[in-house]
Scaffold this active site. Sequence first.
Site, short mmCIF file in Angstrom:
data_model
loop_
_atom_site.label_atom_id
_atom_site.label_comp_id
_atom_site.label_asym_id
_atom_site.label_seq_id
_atom_site.Cartn_x
_atom_site.Cartn_y
_atom_site.Cartn_z
N TYR A 168 18.03 22.10 61.12
CA TYR A 168 17.78 21.17 60.02
C TYR A 168 17.71 21.93 58.69
O TYR A 168 18.32 21.53 57.69
CB TYR A 168 16.48 20.40 60.24
N ARG A 212 4.29 23.70 52.55
CA ARG A 212 3.47 23.30 51.41
C ARG A 212 3.35 21.79 51.28
O ARG A 212 2.30 21.25 50.90
CB ARG A 212 4.09 23.87 50.12
N ARG A 225 7.70 11.40 56.94
CA ARG A 225 8.79 12.35 57.09
C ARG A 225 8.21 13.56 57.81
O ARG A 225 7.29 14.20 57.31
CB ARG A 225 9.37 12.72 55.73
N PHE A 285 18.22 34.86 38.92
CA PHE A 285 18.36 33.49 39.40
C PHE A 285 17.95 33.39 40.88
O PHE A 285 17.30 32.43 41.28
CB PHE A 285 19.81 33.04 39.21
#
Length: 420
Positions: A168, A212, A225, A285
Amino acid sequence: MGSWGAILRHPGDFYPLMKLKMAASNAEKQIPPQPHWAFCYSMLHKVSRSFALVIQQLGTELRDAVCIFYLVLRALDTVEDDTSIPTDVKVPILKAFHQHVYDKEWHFSCGTKEYKVLMDQFHHVSMAFLELGKSYQEAIEDITKRMGVGMANFICKEVETIDDYDEYCHYVAGLVGLGLSKLFHASGAEDLAPDSLSNSMGLFLQKTNIIRDYLEDINEIPKSRMFWPRQIWSKYVNKLEDLKCEENSEKAVRCLNDMVTNALTHVEDCLTYMSALGDPSIFRFCAIPQIMAIGTLALCYNNIEVFKGIVKIRRGLTAKVIDRTRTMADVYGAFYDFSCMLKSKVDKNDPNATKTLSRIEITQKACRDAGLRNKRKSYILPSEPRYGFVPVVVLLIILAIILAQFLRSRSSNYCEFLSA
């Protein structure tokens, strides 16, 4: 900016916070004038302010491609996240989403707040997408297609095993890592990274978010969920939602620590990936979110507050990470710091303590072996000084100056209004 109370407790946060605020202001001023690009960059600032700041450092061509890539996947994720959409409607949209990006007329109303705006006006994103270089378009289309199919597969499938969990996370985040590596390569700035390393970069971030966001996900309306794998949580409770019950606090923390330990398995790959990057802007980044992830895991570990609300790194520490992350030495140092914080919280009676400490030692060894970690400031100095009388006065003077400028601006605008 962070609360004044937090700044007083952590005076070193003040300067980085001011720099972050100015950078955010400058980034918003650099929004392109074309309506479709203006929409995309304005939306980027609304759905992810921290990401919008980091992305501004990239070269224009790559920045545009990464911006559109993010918004396309954010829109795809909005469809998946909206539990009010019937399955027979959602699945076809997810599977065909890679085709919709080519359609300047397509939109689909779902999500809430700024995400609903993104979906209602998705044609702006499609218009911008069609102006990207062909290699960028192909990379975005490929990843969007693979991600949409993967998300669709998990609509009616529970995350049972750890393999399911990894699968997933691969579909929703590992593929993002692969896509970004393709975009970096398409720009000519980087060699194409191995898929396994790119995948780990995504999995580390996604697993951190899943840990989290436990309470937010489990309380989702109209339907929970659930992303924590049954193979892990079933060792502690009968139902995943039982972890939020106060009487299960000890079991909940044990389960949480098990989840954090699982996430730490990706650290080595992430460090290897980042150490191979050559372009400074691409490096920052990639590195900043990874440091935020290891910091978040250190904060969440053994922390019952995860089951009572959202645990986040304070704004000032985020500002420090953004300000200080320049080289691989900064990354090694940050990972070492936060792994030390995590290690200090390990309870020897925790059933996964040995495994957790082993993962921490592997991380710390990688940082030590690089020989670079001491060339920067620590994030977790235990004796960070508190404000004394003089710094408080200075802080109040700065605040007074800012307030005076604000009032002067308001007064000027009012006079202009009266004279109009």
